[in-house]
Enzyme design. Structure first.
Site: not given
Ligand code: NDP
Length: 496
Positions: A176, A251, A285, A386
């Protein structure tokens, strides 16, 4: 691919249109559409998971010898390399990162498949020391269907980090991708097809995470979720997983401290701090977003850092000289701006940036310049939350005890950086910092062979590393009886 086409999705071994609403993905540098597709819907989730389950049971993938699975993964790595430029250009359009950065992400994805192919064919199972008349072994079995849920900031690299070890372990995967950056995951599924991976083992479901990601996580046939994204979403997934007794890896976000001690090599420290926060426009991140500088060094260091940050080339992601592209979306830029306003309202001062650039491409895309705030304490919201943008908050420190307390005073604990010429001091400080990764005299460097993950609100579990493959396997102990006689307890004699 032409803009008029609606891109098909890869669902349960067939390429077909998604059942959800039609939408366009947009190039953040111009706001113009890149591709149209139909989002997946809940029926597609069901079809993808059932298809993955059938492929897991009947394709023979899980039963192939490790070196045979590895051969397919090596082919996937090879095809990613063959199509590298095409993929890098597509990723540039998908999320607006500068082309040099997307080339590096594509290369890293190929390296990840190669690494996990090697991990797969060299994974050893063990004979454990026996304490009875038996031979005891520790083995690993694949889990079944794995869900890989990824964010928008580093597509293909994020997906490879989950898909490669999950497939290497013998599983099927439903990806996804972020709704707004689905194109690279779809390309990866094409490459898996072309490499001869059995059909149905990889599906891709673009669309809303709150609908599709949630349904995937809850699905009884999904045996593990590997998630990268925000902490709030990660906690939501962890709650669902707890009810299913399902393992998850999470992550999540970060608010990483980067520390300049008074004996730091300034050239290295300036370059490293800049790279740590402003590369990827801070949409990382592990961005080093809190800067602590020894008070004695604070002014001269900040003067050099600010001058160097002002020279960073913000602009067209297609231009190879560009160091910072646009932010992912208009809404995200507004969120970054709100944080800068919050910092200023709390008494902070702008040392650099803080204003949208204008003219040419800047009027079309979601650009935001390198921004440095100072005059704030670690307790302020801009230091605790963040921002996920090119915003650095700089603070002087007096004593090491105070530094350690502040650096660790965060819900997050993903990464940290230390700049010092004194290796003993850096070692001691590195051991005191609470973080999944500590960089000393470098920052944001990665190796697929080194485990990665966060403490506290930055996540659970580790990706990467040779043993990263074990996240996608269940451990099983096997005992082979070697007794000459029946087990004594029953009192049965042999031959009677
Ligand atoms: P989100 O948590 O909003 O989204 C991440 C993924 O989860 C997307 O595919 C999103 O879909 C999906 N998602 C959203 N809601 C749900 C749910 N209820 N159940 C299951 N999946 C869901 O994060 P962002 O896209 O805003 O990404 C940025 C974040 O990711 C930052 O906090 C960053 O720090 C973190 N990150 C962490 C990393 C690590 O390795 N520690 C690396 C890179 C980023 P949709 O596209 O529809 O929102």
């Amino acid at each position: 691919m032409t803009l008029e086409q609606t891109l098909p999705l890869c669902i349960a071994g067939t390429w077909r249109l998604g059942g959800g609403a039609r939408y366009a993905t947009c190039y953040p540098a111009t706001g113009e559409p890149v591709a149209w597709l139909n989002a997946a819907n809940l029926d597609d989730v069901e079809a993808a998971v059932q298809g993955a389950h059938q492929a897991f049971l009947h394709s023979g993938w899980a039963q192939r010898k490790p070196h045979e699975r590895a051969a397919v993964l090596y082919r996937i790595a090879g095809l990613i390399r063959e199509r590298a430029e095409e993929l890098a250009q597509l990723q540039r359009q998908d999320n607006g990162k500068p082309i040099n950065e997307t080339r590096a992400l594509v290369a890293s994805a190929a390296g990840t498949f190669q690494f996990f192919a090697a991990a797969c064919e060299t994974l050893e199972e063990t004979i454990t020391p026996s304490r009875g008349d038996f031979v005891s072994m520790s083995l690993y079995e694949p889990m079944g269907v794995v869900a890989a849920i990824t964010p928008w900031n580093s597509p293909i690299a994020s997906e490879a980090q989950k898909v490669a070890p999950a497939l290497a372990a013998g599983n099927a995967v439903v990806i996804k991708p972020a709704e707004i950056t689905p194109l690279l995951a779809l390309q990866l599924a094409r490459i898996c097809d072309d490499a001869g991976l059995p059909k149905g083992l990889v599906s891709v479901l673009p669309g809303k995470g709150s609908l599709l990601g949630d349904a995937l996580t809850r699905h009884p046939l999904v045996k593990r979720v590997s998630f990268t994204g925000g902490t709030g979403t990660g906690k939501h997934i962890a709650h669902i997983a707890a009810d299913k007794m399902m393992p998850v890896s999470l992550e999540l976000g970060g608010k990483s401290p980067t520390i300049v001690l008074e004996d730091a090599d300034l050239d290295h420290a300036v370059a490293g701090v800049l790279y740590g926060i402003f590369s990827s426009s801070g949409e990382a991140c592990i961005a080093g977003s809190r800067l602590f500088v020894a008070r004695k060094l604070y002014e001269p260091f900040m003067a050099r850092l600010t001058a160097a940050a002002a020279q960073l080339r913000l602009g067209d992601p297609a231009d190879e000289r560009t160091q910072m592209g646009p932010l992912i979306s208009a809404a995200h830029r507004e969120s970054v701006e709100r944080y800068v306003a919050l910092g200023l309202a709390a008494g902070g001062r702008l040392r650099l940036g803080g204003q949208r650039p204008s003219g040419g491409l800047f009027d079309q895309g979601y650009f935001y310049p390198p921004t440095i705030l100072e005059g704030l304490g670690n307790q302020q919201q801009v230091c605790q939350e963040e921002i996920f943008g090119p915003v650095l908050v700089a603070m002087p420190f007096d004593s090491e005890a105070e530094l350690v307390e502040q650096a660790n005073d965060s819900l997050y604990a993903l990464a940290a950086g230390i700049w010092s010429r004194d290796y003993k001091r850096a070692w001691a400080l590195g051991r005191k910092l609470q973080a999944g990764t500590v960089w000393i005299n470098t920052y944001k460097q990665f190796s697929i062979s080194t485990p990665f993950g966060g403490w506290r609100d930055s996540g659970l579990g580790r990706e990467k590393g040779r043993l990263g493959i074990l996240q996608y396997m269940e451990q099983k102990s096997l005992y082979w009886g070697m007794n000459e006689q029946p087990l004594a307890w029953a009192g049965v004699e042999a031959g009677q």
